[in-house]
Design a protein around this motif. Structure first.
Motif, mmCIF file in Angstrom:
data_model
loop_
_atom_site.group_PDB
_atom_site.id
_atom_site.type_symbol
_atom_site.label_atom_id
_atom_site.label_comp_id
_atom_site.label_asym_id
_atom_site.label_seq_id
_atom_site.Cartn_x
_atom_site.Cartn_y
_atom_site.Cartn_z
ATOM 1 N N HIS A 70 55.829 -9.144 49.844
ATOM 2 C CA HIS A 70 56.464 -7.987 49.193
ATOM 3 C C HIS A 70 55.438 -7.217 48.349
ATOM 4 O O HIS A 70 55.445 -5.984 48.331
ATOM 5 C CB HIS A 70 57.628 -8.438 48.310
ATOM 6 C CG HIS A 70 58.896 -8.668 49.081
ATOM 7 N ND1 HIS A 70 60.109 -8.853 48.480
ATOM 8 C CD2 HIS A 70 59.122 -8.729 50.418
ATOM 9 C CE1 HIS A 70 61.037 -9.027 49.413
ATOM 10 N NE2 HIS A 70 60.461 -8.968 50.594
ATOM 11 N N HIS B 262 58.182 -10.426 59.196
ATOM 12 C CA HIS B 262 58.777 -10.634 57.867
ATOM 13 C C HIS B 262 60.307 -10.492 57.902
ATOM 14 O O HIS B 262 61.026 -11.378 57.422
ATOM 15 C CB HIS B 262 58.155 -9.628 56.882
ATOM 16 C CG HIS B 262 58.652 -9.737 55.486
ATOM 17 N ND1 HIS B 262 58.061 -10.535 54.528
ATOM 18 C CD2 HIS B 262 59.710 -9.139 54.862
ATOM 19 C CE1 HIS B 262 58.720 -10.414 53.384
ATOM 20 N NE2 HIS B 262 59.722 -9.573 53.558
ATOM 21 N N HIS B 263 60.803 -9.414 58.473
ATOM 22 C CA HIS B 263 62.260 -9.209 58.468
ATOM 23 C C HIS B 263 63.004 -10.189 59.387
ATOM 24 O O HIS B 263 64.028 -10.747 58.968
ATOM 25 C CB HIS B 263 62.608 -7.753 58.820
ATOM 26 C CG HIS B 263 62.207 -6.790 57.733
ATOM 27 N ND1 HIS B 263 62.063 -5.439 57.951
ATOM 28 C CD2 HIS B 263 61.919 -7.000 56.436
ATOM 29 C CE1 HIS B 263 61.699 -4.868 56.813
ATOM 30 N NE2 HIS B 263 61.595 -5.785 55.878
ATOM 31 N N GLU C 266 63.279 -13.324 57.490
ATOM 32 C CA GLU C 266 64.309 -13.212 56.448
ATOM 33 C C GLU C 266 65.709 -13.333 57.046
ATOM 34 O O GLU C 266 66.594 -13.948 56.443
ATOM 35 C CB GLU C 266 64.206 -11.861 55.732
ATOM 36 C CG GLU C 266 63.034 -11.775 54.789
ATOM 37 C CD GLU C 266 62.847 -10.383 54.205
ATOM 38 O OE1 GLU C 266 62.156 -10.265 53.200
ATOM 39 O OE2 GLU C 266 63.382 -9.402 54.777
ATOM 40 N N GLU D 281 66.363 -7.968 47.599
ATOM 41 C CA GLU D 281 66.054 -9.318 48.077
ATOM 42 C C GLU D 281 65.529 -10.189 46.945
ATOM 43 O O GLU D 281 65.889 -11.365 46.832
ATOM 44 C CB GLU D 281 65.008 -9.254 49.201
ATOM 45 C CG GLU D 281 65.586 -8.737 50.491
ATOM 46 C CD GLU D 281 64.560 -8.560 51.582
ATOM 47 O OE1 GLU D 281 64.976 -8.468 52.742
ATOM 48 O OE2 GLU D 281 63.351 -8.493 51.296
ATOM 49 N N TRP E 121 56.675 -15.200 50.647
ATOM 50 C CA TRP E 121 57.674 -14.123 50.710
ATOM 51 C C TRP E 121 57.369 -13.087 49.615
ATOM 52 O O TRP E 121 57.279 -11.890 49.875
ATOM 53 C CB TRP E 121 59.058 -14.750 50.494
ATOM 54 C CG TRP E 121 60.241 -13.951 50.922
ATOM 55 C CD1 TRP E 121 60.318 -12.601 51.114
ATOM 56 C CD2 TRP E 121 61.564 -14.469 51.185
ATOM 57 N NE1 TRP E 121 61.596 -12.243 51.470
ATOM 58 C CE2 TRP E 121 62.374 -13.376 51.525
ATOM 59 C CE3 TRP E 121 62.126 -15.747 51.145
ATOM 60 C CZ2 TRP E 121 63.740 -13.520 51.827
ATOM 61 C CZ3 TRP E 121 63.473 -15.882 51.447
ATOM 62 C CH2 TRP E 121 64.266 -14.782 51.788
HETATM 63 FE FE LIG Z 1 61.494 -8.741 52.426
#
Ligand SMILES: [Fe+2]
Ligand SMILES: [Fe+2]
Length: 189
Positions: free
Chosen positions: A12, A55-56, A59, A130, A8
């Motif tokens: 980023h 990715h989103h 999440e 985040e 994660w």
């Molecule tokens: Fe993210």
């Protein structure tokens, strides 16, 4: 730190690299220079085909589990989930504008500079949010079995830019990233 949290954070860092690159292109407007629209399009194409696609959504699944276990996290989780939808819309609009510019159907600056800067700022602030509010909660509340369930619920795709089998369409962008990362860049004689 679990592998999922490490991944994660690593993702980023990759996105931050691309946002820096995009911002440097946007800065060229102020020097009266022409940005590399194709590079900008490659960056935004990636942003809308990896972060928005894998990715989103991942999440969102992690956040749903966090929310179930910590009611205090609900407002921030809801806000971040809404931001995912907004970033996707803004990213798609930028791809369309850059595509039109690269194909010669519209002329430039006003279609990309302000929305481009807003996208960079919003995405950076989203990631910071985040990292400060959600990643520590994920590390505390989610176990390996949660991550296994999240991974099983999502359609996995390899990262087409930074992954092992990078797609050919990102070759120029990969070269640019490698040039930027070269340590000799900082040495002046
Ligand atoms: Fe993210
Ligand atoms: Fe996110």
């Amino acid at each position: 730190m679990s592998d999922s949290i490490a991944l994660w954070r690593a993702e980023h860092a990759n996105f931050a690299t691309l946002l820096d690159l995009l911002e440097r292109q946007l800065d060229l407007f102020h020097k009266g220079e022409k940005p590399d629209y194709e590079l900008m399009l490659d960056i935004m194409f990636y942003m809308t085909h990896y972060p928005d696609v894998l990715h989103h959504p991942k999440e969102d699944l992690a956040c749903a589990r966090i929310k179930e276990r910590d009611v205090n996290a609900r407002p921030i989780v809801d806000e971040l989930t809404e931001q995912h939808a907004r970033l996707k819309d803004c990213g798609d609009a930028l791809v369309r504008a850059l595509d039109d510019i690269v194909n010669g159907s519209i002329t430039a600056r006003e279609h990309v500079e302000v929305p481009g800067r807003a996208y960079v700022a919003d995405f950076r602030s989203h990631m910071l949010h985040e990292e400060t509010a959600i990643l520590p909660l994920a590390a505390k509340l989610l176990r390996d079995r949660d991550w296994a369930a999240i991974d099983a619920a999502i359609r996995h795709i390899d990262d087409p830019l930074f992954g092992k089998n990078g797609e050919e369409r990102y070759a120029a962008l990969r070269r640019q990233i490698a040039r930027d990362a070269r340590p000799s860049k900082a040495i002046t004689r």
